[in-house]
Motif scaffolding. Structure first.
Motif, PDB file in Angstrom:
ATOM      1  N   CYS A   1     -16.399  -4.993   4.750  1.00  0.00           N
ATOM      2  CA  CYS A   1     -16.663  -3.819   5.568  1.00  0.00           C
ATOM      3  C   CYS A   1     -15.463  -2.884   5.399  1.00  0.00           C
ATOM      4  CB  CYS A   1     -16.831  -4.207   7.036  1.00  0.00           C
ATOM      5  SG  CYS A   1     -17.075  -2.791   8.147  1.00  0.00           S
ATOM      6  N   GLU A   2     -15.732  -1.613   5.154  1.00  0.00           N
ATOM      7  CA  GLU A   2     -14.676  -0.644   4.888  1.00  0.00           C
ATOM      8  C   GLU A   2     -14.331   0.175   6.125  1.00  0.00           C
ATOM      9  OE1 GLU A   2     -16.172  -0.250   0.267  1.00  0.00           O
ATOM     10  OE2 GLU A   2     -16.246   1.517   1.546  1.00  0.00           O
ATOM     11  N   ARG A   3     -14.624  -0.369   7.279  1.00  0.00           N
ATOM     12  CA  ARG A   3     -14.345   0.322   8.542  1.00  0.00           C
ATOM     13  C   ARG A   3     -12.873   0.675   8.668  1.00  0.00           C
ATOM     14  NH1 ARG A   3     -15.601  -2.414  14.372  1.00  0.00           N
ATOM     15  NH2 ARG A   3     -15.415  -0.558  15.646  1.00  0.00           N
TER      16      ARG A   3
ATOM     17  N   ILE B   1     -24.047   3.892  -2.114  1.00  0.00           N
ATOM     18  CA  ILE B   1     -23.230   4.203  -0.936  1.00  0.00           C
ATOM     19  C   ILE B   1     -21.987   4.977  -1.336  1.00  0.00           C
ATOM     20  CG2 ILE B   1     -21.760   3.183   0.859  1.00  0.00           C
ATOM     21  CD1 ILE B   1     -23.902   0.933   1.059  1.00  0.00           C
ATOM     22  N   HIS B   2     -21.263   4.459  -2.320  1.00  0.00           N
ATOM     23  CA  HIS B   2     -20.013   5.114  -2.734  1.00  0.00           C
ATOM     24  C   HIS B   2     -20.274   6.460  -3.411  1.00  0.00           C
ATOM     25  CE1 HIS B   2     -17.340   1.259  -2.603  1.00  0.00           C
ATOM     26  NE2 HIS B   2     -17.616   1.742  -1.408  1.00  0.00           N
ATOM     27  N   ASP B   3     -21.316   6.536  -4.251  1.00  0.00           N
ATOM     28  CA  ASP B   3     -21.627   7.807  -4.912  1.00  0.00           C
ATOM     29  C   ASP B   3     -22.025   8.882  -3.908  1.00  0.00           C
ATOM     30  OD1 ASP B   3     -21.024   6.736  -7.362  1.00  0.00           O
ATOM     31  OD2 ASP B   3     -23.101   6.678  -8.091  1.00  0.00           O
ATOM     32  N   GLY B   4     -22.603   8.461  -2.794  1.00  0.00           N
ATOM     33  CA  GLY B   4     -22.990   9.396  -1.745  1.00  0.00           C
ATOM     34  C   GLY B   4     -21.855   9.736  -0.799  1.00  0.00           C
ATOM     35  N   GLY B   5     -20.666   9.229  -1.083  1.00  0.00           N
ATOM     36  CA  GLY B   5     -19.506   9.514  -0.241  1.00  0.00           C
ATOM     37  C   GLY B   5     -19.426   8.641   0.994  1.00  0.00           C
ATOM     38  N   GLY B   6     -20.253   7.616   1.059  1.00  0.00           N
ATOM     39  CA  GLY B   6     -20.267   6.739   2.223  1.00  0.00           C
ATOM     40  C   GLY B   6     -19.327   5.562   2.079  1.00  0.00           C
ATOM     41  N   ALA B   7     -19.313   4.755   3.115  1.00  0.00           N
ATOM     42  CA  ALA B   7     -18.482   3.556   3.149  1.00  0.00           C
ATOM     43  C   ALA B   7     -19.380   2.358   3.417  1.00  0.00           C
ATOM     44  CB  ALA B   7     -17.431   3.663   4.243  1.00  0.00           C
TER      45      ALA B   7
ATOM     46  N   MET C   1       0.829  -1.186   0.000  1.00  0.00           N
ATOM     47  CA  MET C   1       0.000   0.000   0.000  1.00  0.00           C
ATOM     48  C   MET C   1       0.868   1.241   0.000  1.00  0.00           C
ATOM     49  SD  MET C   1      -3.365  -0.143   2.403  1.00  0.00           S
ATOM     50  CE  MET C   1      -2.899  -1.509   3.415  1.00  0.00           C
ATOM     51  N   ASP C   2       0.412   2.289  -0.712  1.00  0.00           N
ATOM     52  CA  ASP C   2       1.121   3.553  -0.692  1.00  0.00           C
ATOM     53  C   ASP C   2       1.060   4.135   0.705  1.00  0.00           C
ATOM     54  OD1 ASP C   2       1.478   3.235  -3.357  1.00  0.00           O
ATOM     55  OD2 ASP C   2      -0.104   4.611  -3.958  1.00  0.00           O
ATOM     56  N   GLU C   3       2.119   4.881   1.046  1.00  0.00           N
ATOM     57  CA  GLU C   3       2.131   5.529   2.343  1.00  0.00           C
ATOM     58  C   GLU C   3       0.952   6.483   2.442  1.00  0.00           C
ATOM     59  OE1 GLU C   3       5.217   8.186   4.898  1.00  0.00           O
ATOM     60  OE2 GLU C   3       5.982   6.754   3.452  1.00  0.00           O
ATOM     61  N   GLY C   4       0.283   6.527   3.592  1.00  0.00           N
ATOM     62  CA  GLY C   4      -0.848   7.409   3.793  1.00  0.00           C
ATOM     63  C   GLY C   4      -2.178   6.797   3.382  1.00  0.00           C
ATOM     64  N   ARG C   5      -2.126   5.686   2.668  1.00  0.00           N
ATOM     65  CA  ARG C   5      -3.354   5.007   2.275  1.00  0.00           C
ATOM     66  C   ARG C   5      -3.796   4.107   3.407  1.00  0.00           C
ATOM     67  NH1 ARG C   5      -4.108   1.689  -3.141  1.00  0.00           N
ATOM     68  NH2 ARG C   5      -6.297   1.479  -2.738  1.00  0.00           N
ATOM     69  N   THR C   6      -5.047   4.159   3.749  1.00  0.00           N
ATOM     70  CA  THR C   6      -5.537   3.384   4.879  1.00  0.00           C
ATOM     71  C   THR C   6      -6.051   2.032   4.441  1.00  0.00           C
ATOM     72  OG1 THR C   6      -7.779   4.228   4.678  1.00  0.00           O
ATOM     73  CG2 THR C   6      -6.236   5.514   6.048  1.00  0.00           C
ATOM     74  N   ARG C   7      -6.219   1.165   5.425  1.00  0.00           N
ATOM     75  CA  ARG C   7      -6.825  -0.138   5.163  1.00  0.00           C
ATOM     76  C   ARG C   7      -8.234   0.067   4.626  1.00  0.00           C
ATOM     77  NH1 ARG C   7      -9.689  -4.443   7.699  1.00  0.00           N
ATOM     78  NH2 ARG C   7      -8.741  -6.443   7.206  1.00  0.00           N
ATOM     79  N   SER C   8      -8.919   1.055   5.158  1.00  0.00           N
ATOM     80  CA  SER C   8     -10.275   1.363   4.717  1.00  0.00           C
ATOM     81  C   SER C   8     -10.313   1.674   3.223  1.00  0.00           C
ATOM     82  CB  SER C   8     -10.830   2.542   5.519  1.00  0.00           C
ATOM     83  OG  SER C   8     -12.093   2.923   5.051  1.00  0.00           O
ATOM     84  N   SER C   9      -9.411   2.526   2.754  1.00  0.00           N
ATOM     85  CA  SER C   9      -9.421   2.879   1.334  1.00  0.00           C
ATOM     86  C   SER C   9      -8.980   1.699   0.472  1.00  0.00           C
ATOM     87  CB  SER C   9      -8.572   4.115   1.060  1.00  0.00           C
ATOM     88  OG  SER C   9      -7.242   3.919   1.426  1.00  0.00           O
ATOM     89  N   ALA C  10      -8.122   0.846   0.997  1.00  0.00           N
ATOM     90  CA  ALA C  10      -7.722  -0.353   0.254  1.00  0.00           C
ATOM     91  C   ALA C  10      -8.914  -1.295   0.096  1.00  0.00           C
ATOM     92  CB  ALA C  10      -6.573  -1.062   0.959  1.00  0.00           C
ATOM     93  N   LEU C  11      -9.718  -1.452   1.159  1.00  0.00           N
ATOM     94  CA  LEU C  11     -10.898  -2.304   1.074  1.00  0.00           C
ATOM     95  C   LEU C  11     -11.943  -1.698   0.144  1.00  0.00           C
ATOM     96  CD1 LEU C  11     -11.195  -3.457   4.786  1.00  0.00           C
ATOM     97  CD2 LEU C  11     -10.494  -4.830   2.813  1.00  0.00           C
ATOM     98  N   THR C  12     -12.044  -0.382   0.127  1.00  0.00           N
ATOM     99  CA  THR C  12     -12.952   0.281  -0.803  1.00  0.00           C
ATOM    100  C   THR C  12     -12.537  -0.034  -2.232  1.00  0.00           C
ATOM    101  OG1 THR C  12     -13.405   2.060   0.757  1.00  0.00           O
ATOM    102  CG2 THR C  12     -13.855   2.522  -1.568  1.00  0.00           C
TER     103      THR C  12
END
Length: 103
Positions: free
Chosen positions: A36-38, A57-63, A1-12
């Motif tokens: 789950c993108e927690r 969910i994603h279009d609305g900016g949610g997770a 994973m790139d530095e600064g990228r979270t597990r959440s964004s990787a799961l997204t």
């Protein structure tokens, strides 16, 4: 994973790749299993959604979140920043395309 990228964004991103494959191969009416993108290392929950629900969910900016799970304010802010950066990049790309096409 790139530095600064979270597990959440990787799961997204994993969920988006699943979406692309499933939409092309099977259509959108069935429910599919997504992560789950927690973003917490101890979260291994899955969520069952239709493709339309995932897109909404994603279009609305949610997770995508399992029942009772919430994003921390830090993760929520990071997701919003990443989404805005992606939109800026898409807009810049479209401007470049339009300039090439214009006389």
């Amino acid at each position: 994973m790139d530095e600064g990228r979270t597990r959440s964004s990787a799961l997204t991103e994993v969920n988006r790749n699943i979406l692309r494959y499933v939409r092309d191969a099977y259509g959108g009416e069935l429910e599919w299993e997504f992560f789950c993108e927690r973003g917490r290392d101890d979260c291994h929950e899955h969520v069952f959604l239709t493709l339309d629900a995932l897109i909404a969910i994603h279009d609305g900016g949610g997770a995508v979140l399992a029942e009772g799970h919430r994003l921390s304010q830090t993760d929520r802010a990071r997701r919003l920043r990443e989404d805005s950066e992606a939109l800026r990049a898409q807009a810049a790309h479209q401007v470049q395309r339009a300039r090439r096409v214009s006389p």
